[in-house]
Design a protein around this motif. Structure first.
Motif, PDB file in Angstrom:
ATOM      1  N   UNK A  19      21.749   4.993   9.838  1.00 25.94           N
ATOM      2  CA  UNK A  19      20.504   5.538   9.295  1.00 25.94           C
ATOM      3  C   UNK A  19      20.134   4.848   7.984  1.00 25.94           C
ATOM      4  N   UNK A  20      21.179   4.566   7.173  1.00 22.86           N
ATOM      5  CA  UNK A  20      20.924   3.907   5.882  1.00 22.86           C
ATOM      6  C   UNK A  20      20.412   2.481   6.076  1.00 22.86           C
ATOM      7  N   UNK A  21      20.878   1.836   7.167  1.00 26.42           N
ATOM      8  CA  UNK A  21      20.490   0.445   7.399  1.00 26.42           C
ATOM      9  C   UNK A  21      19.081   0.314   7.983  1.00 26.42           C
ATOM     10  N   UNK A  22      18.461   1.421   8.316  1.00 24.05           N
ATOM     11  CA  UNK A  22      17.135   1.371   8.928  1.00 24.05           C
ATOM     12  C   UNK A  22      16.083   0.854   7.954  1.00 24.05           C
ATOM     13  N   UNK A  23      15.173   0.005   8.451  1.00 24.83           N
ATOM     14  CA  UNK A  23      14.043  -0.377   7.589  1.00 24.83           C
ATOM     15  C   UNK A  23      13.189   0.858   7.290  1.00 24.83           C
ATOM     16  N   UNK A  24      12.773   1.000   6.046  1.00 22.71           N
ATOM     17  CA  UNK A  24      11.973   2.168   5.646  1.00 22.71           C
ATOM     18  C   UNK A  24      10.601   1.717   5.159  1.00 22.71           C
ATOM     19  N   UNK A  25       9.582   2.424   5.557  1.00 21.37           N
ATOM     20  CA  UNK A  25       8.219   2.147   5.102  1.00 21.37           C
ATOM     21  C   UNK A  25       7.631   3.429   4.531  1.00 21.37           C
ATOM     22  N   UNK A  26       7.025   3.340   3.381  1.00 20.11           N
ATOM     23  CA  UNK A  26       6.437   4.536   2.767  1.00 20.11           C
ATOM     24  C   UNK A  26       4.907   4.482   2.887  1.00 20.11           C
ATOM     25  N   UNK A  27       4.360   5.580   3.364  1.00 18.08           N
ATOM     26  CA  UNK A  27       2.903   5.693   3.493  1.00 18.08           C
ATOM     27  C   UNK A  27       2.449   6.914   2.704  1.00 18.08           C
ATOM     28  N   UNK A  28       1.503   6.712   1.824  1.00 17.91           N
ATOM     29  CA  UNK A  28       0.998   7.817   0.998  1.00 17.91           C
ATOM     30  C   UNK A  28      -0.315   8.336   1.581  1.00 17.91           C
ATOM     31  N   UNK A  29      -0.446   9.654   1.577  1.00 13.72           N
ATOM     32  CA  UNK A  29      -1.706  10.269   2.014  1.00 13.72           C
ATOM     33  C   UNK A  29      -2.419  10.773   0.765  1.00 13.72           C
ATOM     34  N   UNK A  30      -3.604  10.236   0.518  1.00 16.58           N
ATOM     35  CA  UNK A  30      -4.373  10.630  -0.659  1.00 16.58           C
ATOM     36  C   UNK A  30      -5.853  10.705  -0.275  1.00 16.58           C
ATOM     37  N   UNK A  31      -6.492  11.792  -0.622  1.00 14.66           N
ATOM     38  CA  UNK A  31      -7.910  12.008  -0.258  1.00 14.66           C
ATOM     39  C   UNK A  31      -8.125  11.800   1.242  1.00 14.66           C
ATOM     40  N   UNK A  32      -7.172  12.232   2.048  1.00 11.27           N
ATOM     41  CA  UNK A  32      -7.230  12.159   3.517  1.00 11.27           C
ATOM     42  C   UNK A  32      -7.313  10.716   4.021  1.00 11.27           C
ATOM     43  N   UNK A  33      -6.666   9.814   3.286  1.00  8.60           N
ATOM     44  CA  UNK A  33      -6.588   8.408   3.698  1.00  8.60           C
ATOM     45  C   UNK A  33      -5.129   7.964   3.626  1.00  8.60           C
ATOM     46  N   UNK A  34      -4.766   6.977   4.435  1.00 12.20           N
ATOM     47  CA  UNK A  34      -3.400   6.450   4.400  1.00 12.20           C
ATOM     48  C   UNK A  34      -3.346   5.203   3.510  1.00 12.20           C
ATOM     49  N   UNK A  35      -2.330   5.153   2.640  1.00  9.23           N
ATOM     50  CA  UNK A  35      -2.100   3.956   1.805  1.00  9.23           C
ATOM     51  C   UNK A  35      -0.660   3.497   1.992  1.00  9.23           C
ATOM     52  N   UNK A  36      -0.396   2.351   2.579  1.00  8.28           N
ATOM     53  CA  UNK A  36      -1.342   1.417   3.186  1.00  8.28           C
ATOM     54  C   UNK A  36      -1.772   1.913   4.562  1.00  8.28           C
ATOM     55  N   UNK A  37      -2.923   1.447   4.991  1.00  5.69           N
ATOM     56  CA  UNK A  37      -3.429   1.860   6.307  1.00  5.69           C
ATOM     57  C   UNK A  37      -2.767   1.062   7.428  1.00  5.69           C
ATOM     58  N   UNK A  38      -2.215  -0.090   7.066  1.00  8.87           N
ATOM     59  CA  UNK A  38      -1.497  -0.905   8.062  1.00  8.87           C
ATOM     60  C   UNK A  38      -0.076  -1.151   7.593  1.00  8.87           C
ATOM     61  N   UNK A  39       0.868  -0.858   8.445  1.00  5.38           N
ATOM     62  CA  UNK A  39       2.283  -1.019   8.093  1.00  5.38           C
ATOM     63  C   UNK A  39       2.914  -2.019   9.051  1.00  5.38           C
ATOM     64  N   UNK A  40       3.548  -3.037   8.485  1.00  2.70           N
ATOM     65  CA  UNK A  40       4.210  -4.047   9.335  1.00  2.70           C
ATOM     66  C   UNK A  40       5.690  -3.676   9.465  1.00  2.70           C
ATOM     67  N   UNK A  41       6.154  -3.587  10.707  1.00  8.03           N
ATOM     68  CA  UNK A  41       7.566  -3.216  10.961  1.00  8.03           C
ATOM     69  C   UNK A  41       8.184  -4.260  11.890  1.00  8.03           C
ATOM     70  N   UNK A  42       9.506  -4.394  11.847  1.00  5.10           N
ATOM     71  CA  UNK A  42      10.139  -5.357  12.771  1.00  5.10           C
ATOM     72  C   UNK A  42      10.206  -4.803  14.188  1.00  5.10           C
ATOM     73  N   UNK A  43       9.870  -5.626  15.170  1.00  6.53           N
ATOM     74  CA  UNK A  43       9.971  -5.194  16.573  1.00  6.53           C
ATOM     75  C   UNK A  43      11.446  -5.118  16.966  1.00  6.53           C
ATOM     76  N   UNK A  44      11.730  -4.257  17.926  1.00  8.22           N
ATOM     77  CA  UNK A  44      13.111  -4.143  18.440  1.00  8.22           C
ATOM     78  C   UNK A  44      14.054  -3.385  17.536  1.00  8.22           C
TER      79      UNK A  44
END
Lengths: 117, 252
Positions: A19-44
């Motif tokens: 679980x610790x080795x998992x890539x983590x991405x943080x998305x913030x919700x502010x004024x009903x919008x996502x920041x960032x709106x696009x998140x790049x993650x590794x496939x597989x």
């Protein structure tokens, strides 16, 4: 009974380590919008998405393509695990504000991901 | 906000109305039993919503999903028992199934209502949307009730009920994958081009038979086992019962 403790502990540690080795991405919700709106993650790979809701109202993250549905309460944060994904784009949206809260997970090859980060 | 409320109400309440129709035709309980179940379920959901922050933080933020899993598994086990045994004089069992099933569904919708109740200009669309959603749910429930009541073979109604509860319990797989308690092997196929999950048909089939456009092997396996297990156990029970009756009785 004592001899069963070690494998169990090992199992928990292995799970925690994975679980610790998992890539983590943080998305913030502010004024009903996502920041960032696009998140790049590794496939597989399994990825942990951390949603931080800075609004006072709750938001429900929904994605038909990722098969995920999670309520993020106001001024709170929550995790959603996704993948392993094939390369491609997967949209998600805020169920309570579908017109504004729209985001995208872009799964790219691990090499492209490593180069981007 | 109006359309949003209708969509959310349908998503959360339609399965409850379908369950009520199926139970009414299959187990013939009185309406007061079913409504008592709905009432108890809503009260329990209110408790969950009142403690939503605490519940959601259990097990490193997995509390809400785990609570949903527990209620779905409990409702499934009770419904499976109803399928295995004869559905006679099971009024309170039917009411308990409804009560347990209502908890996560009404909690989900309540989070939305409570979260936006005091927002400016939100009250009217929420009330109007709920009323519209209620009308659609009642219409679908009545239609299903009439359709199933006209079926003469009880096996058809039983299978429809089993398929519905199997489709609901299969959601546990998605919830466990979401909190990383279960691996996600990825989809076996994708039928999204034919019937997309987000389409009206997709939503209806999801409620009725647990349809997923891109199901994983875990999801399908759970769906089929959950469908076949109670039907098989019932068949075995009837077989044993018939054999024990047909044995000649020896008198001293």
């Amino acid at each position: 009974m004592h001899k069963y403790k070690s494998p169990l502990t090992l199992l928990i540690l292995l799970h925690s380590a994975a679980a610790l080795a998992l890539p983590e991405m943080t998305i913030t919700i502010r004024d009903h919008l996502f920041y960032p709106a696009e998140v790049i993650v590794p496939a597989g790979k399994k990825v942990k998405l951390i949603f931080i809701n800075q609004d006072d109202t709750p938001e429900e993250i929904d994605s038909f393509e990722l098969n995920r549905e999670k309520v993020i309460f106001g001024n709170a944060q929550a995790n959603v695990f996704i993948g392993p994904l094939e390369e491609g784009q997967y949209t998600f949206f805020g169920e309570y504000h579908p017109a504004s809260a729209v985001g995208k997970v872009i799964a790219v090859s691990p090499e492209t991901f490593d180069n981007a980060h | 906000m109006l359309i949003n409320t209708v969509v959310l109400f349908l998503r959360d309440a339609l399965p409850i109305f379908v369950l009520l129709s199926l139970l009414r035709v299959y187990a013939s309980p009185k309406w007061r039993h079913l409504l008592a179940g709905v009432g108890v379920g809503i009260m329990l959901a209110a408790l969950v919503v009142a403690n939503q922050h605490t519940v959601s933080q259990w097990y490193q933020g997995s509390g809400y999903e785990l609570l949903k899993c527990i209620t779905l598994i409990t409702a499934y086990m009770l419904a499976a028992w109803l399928i295995i045994k004869e559905p006679k004089h099971v009024y309170w069992l039917a009411a308990t199934i409804v009560a347990v099933f209502v908890v996560p569904r009404s909690a989900d919708f309540s989070v939305f209502v409570v979260g936006f109740w005091f927002q400016k200009d939100a009250l009217v669309p929420i009330l109007l949307g709920t009323t519209l959603g209620l009308g659609i749910c009642v219409s679908v429930a009545v239609l299903l009730d009439v359709l199933l009541s006209s079926v003469t073979k009880s096996a058809v109604v039983r299978t429809a009920f089993a398929l519905f509860v199997a489709g609901q319990i299969a959601n546990v797989i998605l919830l466990l994958q979401q909190i990383d308690w279960l691996a996600d092997p990825g989809p076996l196929w994708n039928m999204g081009v034919i019937i997309a999950d987000e389409s009206e048909y997709g939503h209806l089939l999801k409620v009725l038979i647990g349809y997923e456009a891109a199901p994983s092997s875990f999801y399908l396996l759970t769906l089929f086992i959950a469908l076949l297990l109670p039907l098989l156990m019932r068949a075995i029970r009837l077989y044993v019962q018939r054999n024990s009756r047909s044995k000649p009785e020896y008198q001293a």
